[in-house]
Design an enzyme around this catalytic site. Structure first.
Site, PDB file in Angstrom:
ATOM      1  N   PHE A 101       0.829  -1.201   0.000  1.00 28.60           N
ATOM      2  CA  PHE A 101       0.000   0.000   0.000  1.00 28.60           C
ATOM      3  C   PHE A 101       0.869   1.260   0.000  1.00 28.60           C
ATOM      4  CE2 PHE A 101      -2.828   3.050   2.284  1.00 28.60           C
ATOM      5  CZ  PHE A 101      -3.935   2.989   1.418  1.00 28.60           C
ATOM      6  N   SER A 169       3.223  -6.698   2.228  1.00 28.86           N
ATOM      7  CA  SER A 169       2.116  -5.980   2.847  1.00 28.86           C
ATOM      8  C   SER A 169       0.810  -6.300   2.100  1.00 28.86           C
ATOM      9  CB  SER A 169       2.432  -4.483   2.887  1.00 28.86           C
ATOM     10  OG  SER A 169       1.535  -3.804   3.730  1.00 28.86           O
ATOM     11  N   MET A 170       0.113  -5.277   1.567  1.00 29.37           N
ATOM     12  CA  MET A 170      -1.112  -5.577   0.816  1.00 29.37           C
ATOM     13  C   MET A 170      -0.807  -6.344  -0.466  1.00 29.37           C
ATOM     14  SD  MET A 170      -3.838  -2.507   1.161  1.00 29.37           S
ATOM     15  CE  MET A 170      -4.441  -1.932   2.758  1.00 29.37           C
ATOM     16  N   TRP A 194      -0.640  -8.370   4.519  1.00 23.11           N
ATOM     17  CA  TRP A 194      -1.785  -7.725   5.164  1.00 23.11           C
ATOM     18  C   TRP A 194      -3.028  -8.023   4.339  1.00 23.11           C
ATOM     19  CZ3 TRP A 194      -6.054  -4.881   4.546  1.00 23.11           C
ATOM     20  CH2 TRP A 194      -6.604  -4.219   5.659  1.00 23.11           C
ATOM     21  N   ASP A 215       6.442  -6.121  13.945  1.00 21.16           N
ATOM     22  CA  ASP A 215       5.606  -5.454  12.939  1.00 21.16           C
ATOM     23  C   ASP A 215       4.328  -4.933  13.591  1.00 21.16           C
ATOM     24  OD1 ASP A 215       4.057  -4.672  10.766  1.00 21.16           O
ATOM     25  OD2 ASP A 215       4.551  -6.434   9.559  1.00 21.16           O
ATOM     26  N   HIS A 246       7.655  -3.723   9.975  1.00 21.22           N
ATOM     27  CA  HIS A 246       6.905  -3.963   8.740  1.00 21.22           C
ATOM     28  C   HIS A 246       7.753  -3.755   7.491  1.00 21.22           C
ATOM     29  CE1 HIS A 246       3.281  -4.553   6.436  1.00 21.22           C
ATOM     30  NE2 HIS A 246       3.418  -3.381   5.826  1.00 21.22           N
TER      31      HIS A 246
END
Length: 299
Positions: A101, A169-170, A194, A215, A246
Site C-alpha cells: 500500500f 504488505s497488501m 496484510w 511489525d 513492517h
C-alpha cells in the site's frame, strides 16, 4: 581390484579385450559399485544451477548473469522492471513481486537481481494505483505474469507452466486472490502480508509467509499466522524474523532471501536439493535471526 603380475611379482599393465571389459563393467553394475549418475538434471528437467550450499543461497549474487529491462506498454498493471538470466540455452520459472500500500517497486528492487541470479525471471511491478487494496493487487500480479509469458521481451525464456507470485504488505495479502484465481501457480510468498480476510482455507498453492516479530502494521498474530493456520490444502511454511518491523523486505535481508530462494527452487523448479534448507525449519534460539517457525515438513 584386479592385478596382473609378472614372475618378479611387480604389477604389469595389460590391455584387456573388449569382451573382458564388458564383462567387468557388467559385474560392477551388478555389484552396485558404479558411481551414481552425475546428471541429476536428466531426472528433473527444471533443475537450474549447481548443487546448492548454505553459502550459495545466502550470497548476494547467484550463478547466473542477469539482465534487466523496464516494463513498457503493458496493460492491467502499472509497469515496473523485469530481471532475467542472460543465458538463453534454457527456460526458467518466473515470479511476479507486488509492492504494498502506497509503495513502489523501488523499495523492493534488491530482490530482482538477487532472485534472477539464482535462475528465475523476476517481474517487479508497479500497481495501477498505489492505494490499491489486496484483491486488485492479486489481479495485477496475474496480469503481469500473462504479459511476461506472452508479450515481454523475454517471453521465450519463461516456462509458462512454472509461475509464482510474491508480495509485500497488501501485495502479499493479494496473493490470496491470485492463488484462488489461478491455482496452477507453483508457489506464493507473502512478506509481512496484510489482508482483512483471514480465511485462506481455499488456497491450494504451496505458501511461504514471512512475518516480523516487531511489525505494528501487519502484526503476525493478526495476519500472517491466521493466514498460515487456515491453510489446510497446501504445503506451507511460516518464518518470523526477530525484531523485524513492517519494512524488513525493503532492504537486503540475507535470512529472508535464503528461504525465499529455497521455496521457489523447491516448488517452481521441483528441485528437492533445496529441501535441506527448509526442513527441518530454522533455529529459533535466543540469538538466531528467526524468532518463530512453523511448517508442514517433510514436504
Amino acid at each position: 581390484m584386479l592385478s596382473f603380475l609378472r614372475s618378479t611379482g611387480r604389477p604389469e599393465r595389460r590391455r584387456a579385450s573388449l569382451p573382458a571389459l564388458l564383462l567387468f563393467t557388467a559385474a560392477l553394475v551388478a555389484s552396485g559399485l558404479t558411481a551414481a549418475p552425475a546428471a541429476q538434471a536428466a531426472d528433473n528437467p527444471y533443475q537450474r544451477g549447481p548443487d546448492p550450499t548454505n553459502a550459495s543461497i545466502e550470497a548476494a549474487t547467484g550463478p547466473f548473469a542477469v539482465g534487466t529491462q523496464p516494463i513498457v506498454g503493458a496493460s492491467g498493471f502499472g509497469g515496473g522492471q523485469i530481471y532475467y538470466p542472460t543465458d538463453t540455452s534454457q527456460t526458467y520459472g518466473a515470479v511476479v513481486i507486488v509492492p504494498g500500500f502506497i509503495s513502489v517497486w523501488a523499495q523492493l528492487n534488491w530482490l530482482g537481481p538477487r532472485l534472477a541470479s539464482q535462475g528465475f525471471v523476476v517481474i517487479g511491478i508497479e500497481t495501477s494505483v498505489i492505494t490499491d487494496l489486496p484483491d486488485p493487487r492479486g489481479d495485477q500480479a496475474l496480469a503481469a505474469l500473462d504479459w511476461a509469458t506472452t508479450r515481454s521481451p523475454v517471453a521465450s525464456r519463461i516456462d509458462r507452466t512454472r509461475l509464482a507470485a510474491a508480495g509485500w504488505s497488501m501485495g502479499g495479502g493479494g496473493l490470496r486472490r491470485a492463488a484462488l484465481q489461478r491455482p496452477s501457480l507453483k508457489a506464493i510468498v507473502g512478506m509481512a502480508p496484510w489482508n482483512g480476510e483471514r480465511n485462506w482455507s481455499a488456497v491450494t498453492v504451496p505458501t511461504l509467509f514471512f512475518g516480523g516479530s516487531s511489525d505494528a502494521v501487519a502484526s503476525p498474530n493478526d495476519h500472517a499466522k491466521p493466514f498460515y493456520n487456515s491453510i489446510t490444502r497446501a504445503e506451507k511454511d511460516y518464518i518470523e524474523l526477530r525484531n523485524a518491523d513492517h519494512f524488513f523486505p525493503t532492504s537486503a535481508n540475507t535470512t529472508m532471501a535464503k528461504y525465499f530462494i529455497s521455496w521457489l527452487k523447491r516448488w517452481v523448479d521441483n528441485d528437492t536439493r533445496y529441501t535441506q534448507f527448509l526442513c527441518p525449519g530454522p533455529s529459533t534460539g535466543l540469538f538466531a535471526p528467526v524468532s518463530a517457525s512453523m511448517n508442514t515438513c517433510p514436504f
